[in-house]
Design an enzyme around this catalytic site. Structure first.
Site, PDB file in Angstrom:
ATOM      1  N   HIS A 100       0.760  -1.289  -0.059  1.00  0.00           N
ATOM      2  CA  HIS A 100      -0.083  -0.106  -0.119  1.00  0.00           C
ATOM      3  C   HIS A 100       0.880   1.246   0.120  1.00  0.00           C
ATOM      4  O   HIS A 100       0.573   2.190  -0.677  1.00  0.00           O
ATOM      5  CB  HIS A 100      -0.990  -0.170   1.172  1.00  0.00           C
ATOM      6  CG  HIS A 100      -1.909  -0.828   1.295  1.00  0.00           C
ATOM      7  ND1 HIS A 100      -2.067  -1.945   2.436  1.00  0.00           N
ATOM      8  CD2 HIS A 100      -2.855  -1.334   0.272  1.00  0.00           C
ATOM      9  CE1 HIS A 100      -3.343  -2.667   2.164  1.00  0.00           C
ATOM     10  NE2 HIS A 100      -3.634  -2.400   0.946  1.00  0.00           N
ATOM     11  N   LYS A 125     -18.370  -6.260   9.327  1.00  0.00           N
ATOM     12  CA  LYS A 125     -17.694  -6.993   9.627  1.00  0.00           C
ATOM     13  C   LYS A 125     -16.380  -6.483  10.784  1.00  0.00           C
ATOM     14  O   LYS A 125     -15.715  -5.226  10.547  1.00  0.00           O
ATOM     15  CB  LYS A 125     -16.664  -7.659   8.610  1.00  0.00           C
ATOM     16  CG  LYS A 125     -16.267  -7.128   7.702  1.00  0.00           C
ATOM     17  CD  LYS A 125     -15.378  -8.027   6.804  1.00  0.00           C
ATOM     18  CE  LYS A 125     -14.529  -7.106   5.662  1.00  0.00           C
ATOM     19  NZ  LYS A 125     -14.041  -7.727   4.476  1.00  0.00           N
ATOM     20  N   ARG A 164      -2.078  -6.092  -8.755  1.00  0.00           N
ATOM     21  CA  ARG A 164      -1.237  -7.209  -8.533  1.00  0.00           C
ATOM     22  C   ARG A 164      -1.274  -8.313  -9.499  1.00  0.00           C
ATOM     23  O   ARG A 164      -0.660  -7.957 -10.607  1.00  0.00           O
ATOM     24  CB  ARG A 164      -1.309  -7.744  -7.008  1.00  0.00           C
ATOM     25  CG  ARG A 164      -0.706  -6.884  -5.844  1.00  0.00           C
ATOM     26  CD  ARG A 164      -1.198  -7.367  -4.715  1.00  0.00           C
ATOM     27  NE  ARG A 164      -2.808  -7.213  -4.658  1.00  0.00           N
ATOM     28  CZ  ARG A 164      -3.465  -7.544  -3.581  1.00  0.00           C
ATOM     29  NH1 ARG A 164      -2.866  -7.843  -2.211  1.00  0.00           N
ATOM     30  NH2 ARG A 164      -4.655  -7.326  -3.672  1.00  0.00           N
ATOM     31  N   SER A 182      -3.028  -7.554   2.626  1.00  0.00           N
ATOM     32  CA  SER A 182      -3.385  -7.312   4.116  1.00  0.00           C
ATOM     33  C   SER A 182      -3.769  -8.878   4.758  1.00  0.00           C
ATOM     34  O   SER A 182      -3.445  -9.003   5.882  1.00  0.00           O
ATOM     35  CB  SER A 182      -4.636  -6.416   4.283  1.00  0.00           C
ATOM     36  OG  SER A 182      -4.287  -4.882   4.032  1.00  0.00           O
TER      37      SER A 182
HETATM   38  P1  ADP Z   1      -9.983  -3.153  -0.774  1.00  0.00           P
HETATM   39  O1  ADP Z   1     -10.629  -3.989   0.558  1.00  0.00           O
HETATM   40  O2  ADP Z   1     -10.864  -1.967  -1.031  1.00  0.00           O
HETATM   41  O3  ADP Z   1      -9.953  -3.986  -1.809  1.00  0.00           O
HETATM   42  P2  ADP Z   1      -7.189  -3.110   0.229  1.00  0.00           P
HETATM   43  O4  ADP Z   1      -6.637  -2.352   1.414  1.00  0.00           O
HETATM   44  O5  ADP Z   1      -6.967  -4.474   0.205  1.00  0.00           O
HETATM   45  O6  ADP Z   1      -8.635  -2.562  -0.086  1.00  0.00           O
HETATM   46  O7  ADP Z   1      -6.367  -2.628  -1.235  1.00  0.00           O
HETATM   47  C1  ADP Z   1      -6.667  -1.338  -1.536  1.00  0.00           C
HETATM   48  C2  ADP Z   1      -5.986  -1.458  -2.890  1.00  0.00           C
HETATM   49  O8  ADP Z   1      -4.635  -1.658  -2.731  1.00  0.00           O
HETATM   50  C3  ADP Z   1      -6.352  -2.252  -3.887  1.00  0.00           C
HETATM   51  O9  ADP Z   1      -6.592  -1.573  -5.165  1.00  0.00           O
HETATM   52  C4  ADP Z   1      -5.310  -3.188  -3.912  1.00  0.00           C
HETATM   53  O10 ADP Z   1      -5.333  -4.028  -5.304  1.00  0.00           O
HETATM   54  C5  ADP Z   1      -4.176  -2.543  -3.711  1.00  0.00           C
HETATM   55  N1  ADP Z   1      -3.089  -3.318  -3.064  1.00  0.00           N
HETATM   56  C6  ADP Z   1      -3.058  -4.020  -2.048  1.00  0.00           C
HETATM   57  N2  ADP Z   1      -1.856  -4.638  -1.818  1.00  0.00           N
HETATM   58  C7  ADP Z   1      -1.212  -4.181  -2.912  1.00  0.00           C
HETATM   59  C8  ADP Z   1       0.297  -4.584  -3.184  1.00  0.00           C
HETATM   60  N3  ADP Z   1       1.109  -5.542  -2.551  1.00  0.00           N
HETATM   61  N4  ADP Z   1       0.591  -3.933  -4.336  1.00  0.00           N
HETATM   62  C9  ADP Z   1      -0.053  -3.222  -5.175  1.00  0.00           C
HETATM   63  N5  ADP Z   1      -1.426  -3.156  -4.829  1.00  0.00           N
HETATM   64  C10 ADP Z   1      -1.977  -3.182  -3.748  1.00  0.00           C
END
Ligand code: ADP
Length: 159
Positions: free
Chosen positions: A18, A42, A91, A129
């Site tokens: 992130h 949740k 990703r 995450s």
């Molecule tokens: P959401 O629940 O909205 O998907 P996340 O916190 O999981 O939220 O992810 C937010 C954004 O960051 C998403 O677009 C996700 O694809 C991107 N993201 C998460 N981890 C990575 C990573 N390791 N590299 C690039 N983008 C990422």
């Protein structure tokens, strides 16, 4: 015109993946809002205040970056905050289908707002995450996956 984007997500917890997207997106815009979407369905791994304070600490040195939480529809929030662009990270191919659907729906709802995807750095391509949550819950070493401020918060949690 101020070029303003929002990078929305759950950030539960924020990872180095992130943070990389935040740094790179911040260079493309005058202002970048990191928007923590609050989903009351949740119980989160880290509560909203913790995610807010950790992300604020991690981005304190980045010009034009602010962190806030929001409830409800992303496009409504993006509009209210005057963002022209929604930033998301990509990703693997597996992200694409979901992101594609959300971006299409958001375009129907708000045609004036563009979704922009940044491709992950290869060293973070596996990082999510959910990986951090699983490793932490099973007593593994998650410190290499998260910024220091986040690592400290997870360590304080009773898992
Ligand atoms: P959401 O629940 O909205 O998907 P996340 O916190 O999981 O939220 O992810 C937010 C954004 O960051 C998403 O677009 C996700 O694809 C991107 N993201 C998460 N981890 C990575 C990573 N390791 N590299 C690039 N983008 C990422």
């Amino acid at each position: 015109m101020v070029r303003r984007a929002i990078y929305p997500g759950s950030f539960d917890p924020p990872t180095l993946g992130h943070l990389d997207i935040i740094e790179r997106a911040a260079r493309q815009f005058d202002e970048l809002i990191v928007g923590i979407g609050v989903n009351s369905d949740k119980p989160p791994f880290l509560d909203t205040q913790d995610r807010l304070s950790a992300l604020r600490e991690c981005t304190a040195g980045m010009a034009g970056v602010t962190v806030e939480s929001f409830e409800g529809l992303l496009v409504e929030h993006a509009r209210a905050r005057g963002c022209q662009v929604i930033v998301r990270g990509l990703r693997a191919v597996s992200d694409f289908e979901y992101e594609f659907r959300v971006a299409m729906a958001n375009r129907r709802l708000a045609p004036e707002i563009e979704t922009l995807f940044l491709i992950t750095r290869d060293e973070y391509s596996f990082l999510a995450s959910s990986v951090v949550r699983d490793v932490a819950r099973h007593g593994g070493n998650y410190q290499a996956f998260v910024p220091e401020a986040v690592g400290k918060l997870i360590a304080k949690k009773r898992l």
